[in-house]
Scaffold this active site. Sequence first.
Site, PDB file in Angstrom:
ATOM      1  N   HIS A 119       0.834  -1.197   0.000  1.00 16.77           N
ATOM      2  CA  HIS A 119       0.000   0.000   0.000  1.00 16.77           C
ATOM      3  C   HIS A 119       0.870   1.250   0.000  1.00 16.77           C
ATOM      4  CE1 HIS A 119      -2.875   2.981   1.816  1.00 16.77           C
ATOM      5  NE2 HIS A 119      -3.637   2.433   0.899  1.00 16.77           N
ATOM      6  N   ASP A 177      -7.485  13.505  -7.009  1.00 18.50           N
ATOM      7  CA  ASP A 177      -7.140  12.197  -6.444  1.00 18.50           C
ATOM      8  C   ASP A 177      -8.446  11.518  -6.079  1.00 18.50           C
ATOM      9  OD1 ASP A 177      -6.227   9.982  -5.107  1.00 18.50           O
ATOM     10  OD2 ASP A 177      -5.012  11.064  -3.654  1.00 18.50           O
ATOM     11  N   MET A 178      -8.764  10.426  -6.738  1.00 19.61           N
ATOM     12  CA  MET A 178     -10.077   9.818  -6.545  1.00 19.61           C
ATOM     13  C   MET A 178     -10.022   8.301  -6.639  1.00 19.61           C
ATOM     14  SD  MET A 178     -11.794  10.724 -10.246  1.00 19.61           S
ATOM     15  CE  MET A 178     -12.402   9.152 -10.837  1.00 19.61           C
ATOM     16  N   ALA A 179     -10.837   7.664  -5.818  1.00 20.29           N
ATOM     17  CA  ALA A 179     -11.061   6.234  -5.956  1.00 20.29           C
ATOM     18  C   ALA A 179     -12.094   6.032  -7.050  1.00 20.29           C
ATOM     19  CB  ALA A 179     -11.571   5.646  -4.642  1.00 20.29           C
ATOM     20  N   LYS A 227     -19.481   3.812 -15.734  1.00 21.46           N
ATOM     21  CA  LYS A 227     -18.312   4.663 -16.010  1.00 21.46           C
ATOM     22  C   LYS A 227     -17.197   4.425 -14.983  1.00 21.46           C
ATOM     23  CE  LYS A 227     -21.138   8.188 -18.256  1.00 21.46           C
ATOM     24  NZ  LYS A 227     -21.608   9.586 -18.266  1.00 21.46           N
ATOM     25  N   GLY A 309      -8.895  19.898  -5.730  1.00 20.46           N
ATOM     26  CA  GLY A 309      -7.736  20.206  -4.891  1.00 20.46           C
ATOM     27  C   GLY A 309      -7.905  21.450  -4.055  1.00 20.46           C
TER      28      GLY A 309
END
Length: 336
Positions: A119, A177-179, A227, A309
Amino acid sequence: MPSIVISHQEAKKLVIQKLTNAGLNSEHAKKVAEVLVHADLRNVNSHGVLRTEHYVNRLQAGGINPNPSISFHKTGPVTGVADGDDGFGHVIGDIAMQHAIDMAKENGIGMVTVKNSSHCGALSYFVQKAAEQNLIGMAMSHTDKIVVPFGGKESFLGTNPMAFGVPAKKNKPFILDMATSNAALGKILQYKEEGKEIPSDWGVDENGETVTDPTKVVSLSPFGGPKGYGLSLIVDIFSGLLAGAAFGPHISKMYGDLDKKRKLGHYFCAINPSYFTNTDVFLEQMDQMMDELRNAPPAPGFSQVFVPGDIEQSNEELNLEHGISIASTVYHYLTT
């Protein structure tokens, strides 16, 4: 669950102490602590010092190499492969992104895949590193299965995050920054730690039904239906298959089999705008785009339009001055 506020310097010191006491070499402990505190400063607490206890448990069980021999093999003018030797992903990722940055400065672009990692924490850390040097940064990492595919009942994919960092001239970098799930697993763990309910579209139980109790979550839901599902597969291809690593259900568990090396893959890329356009013009246009977005008329119920951000950057500026907030249980762990 109550929280307490401590300075980011104290948080780093406590994390370093915990990791070195568990056998991690001090230089690597400093980098891990830096990446974790980076997340807490931005109020992304799901990827912050909350993770320390798990890392210590995996270290002590033998699932992470405390003194890895990390290597980098350049495979072409703009490509390379980093072998993490089963060390901490935070350290391995930082080394890989630096190689991507170096190649981008020399030849316009740099792409590095990582194998034999673990990780690596918040991907925003790595893309920000590129953006601060006037480069565009990209990062992806696969994770163990916890997300149902669109139309599926059982988990197959990980939260599979991706991040992008773009420099500007007078503004702070654009950081996305995204899951690819509606929420990161770490965020659900944070809500569980704090005794809070989760939104109903974050996760499902063993029957595939939506739940608000974080303790009942068996699988997560992809964002945006097909998506998000499609983008999650892309992350698995770039950071898994392209790195010669596993995909989906074949990736080792983060919170299980603590004695086993995870063999994770990551993907890092840096792009030099000067190889495509005039850098000053590009940076000025980024400023213009970001400023115009912030000045766009807000919809009812919204105070303003934010650029990706913005909120995290504002949090960081505030928390650098006033301290970061962490769950009291996490603080107790770090100080005992």
